[in-house]
Design a protein around this motif. Structure first.
Motif, PDB file in Angstrom:
ATOM      1  N   MET A  69      -6.958   3.506  -3.343  1.00 25.51           N
ATOM      2  CA  MET A  69      -7.292   2.360  -4.169  1.00 25.51           C
ATOM      3  C   MET A  69      -8.795   2.087  -4.052  1.00 25.51           C
ATOM      4  SD  MET A  69      -5.954  -1.564  -3.937  1.00 25.51           S
ATOM      5  CE  MET A  69      -4.706  -1.526  -5.189  1.00 25.51           C
ATOM      6  N   ARG A  70      -9.419   1.897  -5.175  1.00 27.01           N
ATOM      7  CA  ARG A  70     -10.854   1.595  -5.197  1.00 27.01           C
ATOM      8  C   ARG A  70     -11.100   0.158  -4.746  1.00 27.01           C
ATOM      9  NH1 ARG A  70     -13.085   2.643 -10.935  1.00 27.01           N
ATOM     10  NH2 ARG A  70     -14.725   1.436 -10.000  1.00 27.01           N
ATOM     11  N   ASP A  71     -12.136  -0.038  -3.945  1.00 28.34           N
ATOM     12  CA  ASP A  71     -12.483  -1.391  -3.543  1.00 28.34           C
ATOM     13  C   ASP A  71     -13.863  -1.789  -4.044  1.00 28.34           C
ATOM     14  OD1 ASP A  71     -14.062   0.150  -1.918  1.00 28.34           O
ATOM     15  OD2 ASP A  71     -13.333  -0.684  -0.045  1.00 28.34           O
ATOM     16  N   ASP A  72     -14.418  -0.968  -4.939  1.00 26.01           N
ATOM     17  CA  ASP A  72     -15.742  -1.264  -5.482  1.00 26.01           C
ATOM     18  C   ASP A  72     -15.679  -1.820  -6.899  1.00 26.01           C
ATOM     19  OD1 ASP A  72     -14.862   1.104  -6.626  1.00 26.01           O
ATOM     20  OD2 ASP A  72     -16.836   2.049  -6.607  1.00 26.01           O
ATOM     21  N   ILE A  73     -14.506  -2.251  -7.318  1.00 30.74           N
ATOM     22  CA  ILE A  73     -14.335  -2.797  -8.672  1.00 30.74           C
ATOM     23  C   ILE A  73     -14.890  -4.220  -8.711  1.00 30.74           C
ATOM     24  CG2 ILE A  73     -12.652  -3.503 -10.426  1.00 30.74           C
ATOM     25  CD1 ILE A  73     -10.795  -1.317  -9.295  1.00 30.74           C
ATOM     26  N   THR A  74     -15.661  -4.519  -9.748  1.00 32.02           N
ATOM     27  CA  THR A  74     -16.110  -5.893  -9.989  1.00 32.02           C
ATOM     28  C   THR A  74     -15.115  -6.534 -10.941  1.00 32.02           C
ATOM     29  OG1 THR A  74     -18.426  -5.314  -9.671  1.00 32.02           O
ATOM     30  CG2 THR A  74     -17.970  -7.344 -10.873  1.00 32.02           C
ATOM     31  N   TYR A  75     -14.631  -7.689 -10.544  1.00 30.58           N
ATOM     32  CA  TYR A  75     -13.659  -8.424 -11.350  1.00 30.58           C
ATOM     33  C   TYR A  75     -14.314  -9.628 -12.010  1.00 30.58           C
ATOM     34  CZ  TYR A  75      -9.925  -5.729  -9.215  1.00 30.58           C
ATOM     35  OH  TYR A  75      -9.106  -4.702  -8.816  1.00 30.58           O
ATOM     36  N   GLN A  76     -13.649 -10.114 -13.043  1.00 31.24           N
ATOM     37  CA  GLN A  76     -14.024 -11.395 -13.637  1.00 31.24           C
ATOM     38  C   GLN A  76     -12.768 -12.238 -13.704  1.00 31.24           C
ATOM     39  OE1 GLN A  76     -15.226 -11.215 -17.788  1.00 31.24           O
ATOM     40  NE2 GLN A  76     -14.079  -9.321 -18.073  1.00 31.24           N
ATOM     41  N   VAL A  77     -12.963 -13.544 -13.696  1.00 31.83           N
ATOM     42  CA  VAL A  77     -11.839 -14.463 -13.798  1.00 31.83           C
ATOM     43  C   VAL A  77     -11.697 -14.860 -15.261  1.00 31.83           C
ATOM     44  CG1 VAL A  77     -10.928 -16.709 -13.096  1.00 31.83           C
ATOM     45  CG2 VAL A  77     -12.207 -15.302 -11.449  1.00 31.83           C
TER      46      VAL A  77
ATOM     47  N   PRO B  85     -10.656  -6.529 -14.511  1.00 29.84           N
ATOM     48  CA  PRO B  85     -11.845  -5.717 -14.255  1.00 29.84           C
ATOM     49  C   PRO B  85     -12.978  -6.093 -15.223  1.00 29.84           C
ATOM     50  CG  PRO B  85      -9.874  -4.349 -14.257  1.00 29.84           C
ATOM     51  CD  PRO B  85      -9.462  -5.707 -14.760  1.00 29.84           C
ATOM     52  N   ALA B  86     -14.153  -6.313 -14.682  1.00 33.21           N
ATOM     53  CA  ALA B  86     -15.279  -6.806 -15.486  1.00 33.21           C
ATOM     54  C   ALA B  86     -15.727  -5.797 -16.535  1.00 33.21           C
ATOM     55  CB  ALA B  86     -16.444  -7.179 -14.577  1.00 33.21           C
TER      56      ALA B  86
ATOM     57  N   GLY C 211     -17.032 -11.008  -9.338  1.00 29.03           N
ATOM     58  CA  GLY C 211     -17.221 -10.621  -7.945  1.00 29.03           C
ATOM     59  C   GLY C 211     -16.130  -9.685  -7.490  1.00 29.03           C
ATOM     60  N   THR C 212     -15.953  -9.615  -6.188  1.00 29.77           N
ATOM     61  CA  THR C 212     -14.883  -8.796  -5.632  1.00 29.77           C
ATOM     62  C   THR C 212     -13.544  -9.457  -5.949  1.00 29.77           C
ATOM     63  OG1 THR C 212     -14.845  -9.952  -3.522  1.00 29.77           O
ATOM     64  CG2 THR C 212     -16.378  -8.073  -3.716  1.00 29.77           C
ATOM     65  N   LYS C 213     -12.480  -8.701  -5.720  1.00 32.31           N
ATOM     66  CA  LYS C 213     -11.149  -9.261  -5.936  1.00 32.31           C
ATOM     67  C   LYS C 213     -10.934 -10.481  -5.042  1.00 32.31           C
ATOM     68  CE  LYS C 213      -6.411  -7.743  -6.552  1.00 32.31           C
ATOM     69  NZ  LYS C 213      -5.513  -6.580  -6.523  1.00 32.31           N
ATOM     70  N   ALA C 214     -11.380 -10.385  -3.793  1.00 33.34           N
ATOM     71  CA  ALA C 214     -11.217 -11.504  -2.850  1.00 33.34           C
ATOM     72  C   ALA C 214     -12.017 -12.726  -3.299  1.00 33.34           C
ATOM     73  CB  ALA C 214     -11.639 -11.077  -1.448  1.00 33.34           C
ATOM     74  N   GLU C 215     -13.243 -12.515  -3.764  1.00 32.15           N
ATOM     75  CA  GLU C 215     -14.072 -13.642  -4.223  1.00 32.15           C
ATOM     76  C   GLU C 215     -13.452 -14.311  -5.436  1.00 32.15           C
ATOM     77  OE1 GLU C 215     -18.461 -11.951  -2.873  1.00 32.15           O
ATOM     78  OE2 GLU C 215     -17.632 -11.365  -4.816  1.00 32.15           O
ATOM     79  N   CYS C 216     -12.989 -13.500  -6.378  1.00 36.02           N
ATOM     80  CA  CYS C 216     -12.383 -14.063  -7.590  1.00 36.02           C
ATOM     81  C   CYS C 216     -11.065 -14.765  -7.270  1.00 36.02           C
ATOM     82  CB  CYS C 216     -12.192 -12.969  -8.635  1.00 36.02           C
ATOM     83  SG  CYS C 216     -13.748 -12.389  -9.353  1.00 36.02           S
ATOM     84  N   SER C 217     -10.285 -14.187  -6.379  1.00 37.68           N
ATOM     85  CA  SER C 217      -9.027 -14.829  -5.975  1.00 37.68           C
ATOM     86  C   SER C 217      -9.285 -16.169  -5.295  1.00 37.68           C
ATOM     87  CB  SER C 217      -8.244 -13.917  -5.026  1.00 37.68           C
ATOM     88  OG  SER C 217      -7.764 -12.786  -5.705  1.00 37.68           O
ATOM     89  N   ALA C 218     -10.311 -16.219  -4.463  1.00 42.18           N
ATOM     90  CA  ALA C 218     -10.656 -17.475  -3.790  1.00 42.18           C
ATOM     91  C   ALA C 218     -11.074 -18.536  -4.810  1.00 42.18           C
ATOM     92  CB  ALA C 218     -11.770 -17.243  -2.776  1.00 42.18           C
TER      93      ALA C 218
END
Length: 63
Positions: free
Chosen positions: A1-9, A21-22, A37-44
């Protein structure tokens, strides 16, 4: 699983949130809320702002 994906909310007209995915096109019925941001940042962020899980239409009906 990739962990370098930038997400958007994303948020829809019912006030429901989603991570997306952004680098993908935003699906119909959704709009970016301005957070990326990261998945964790966007989830937060979603955890902070989405405090009432009921759709907006139900919230309005219930007063």
């Amino acid at each position: 699983m990739r962990d370098d994906i930038t997400y958007q909310v994303l948020v829809n007209d019912e006030g429901q949130y989603s991570l997306w995915p952004a680098d993908h096109d935003v699906p119909a019925g959704w709009r970016p809320d301005g957070t990326t941001g990261t998945k964790a940042e966007c989830s937060a962020h979603v955890d902070r702002v989405w405090t009432d899980m009921r759709p907006l239409s139900l919230q309005r009906r219930m007063g």
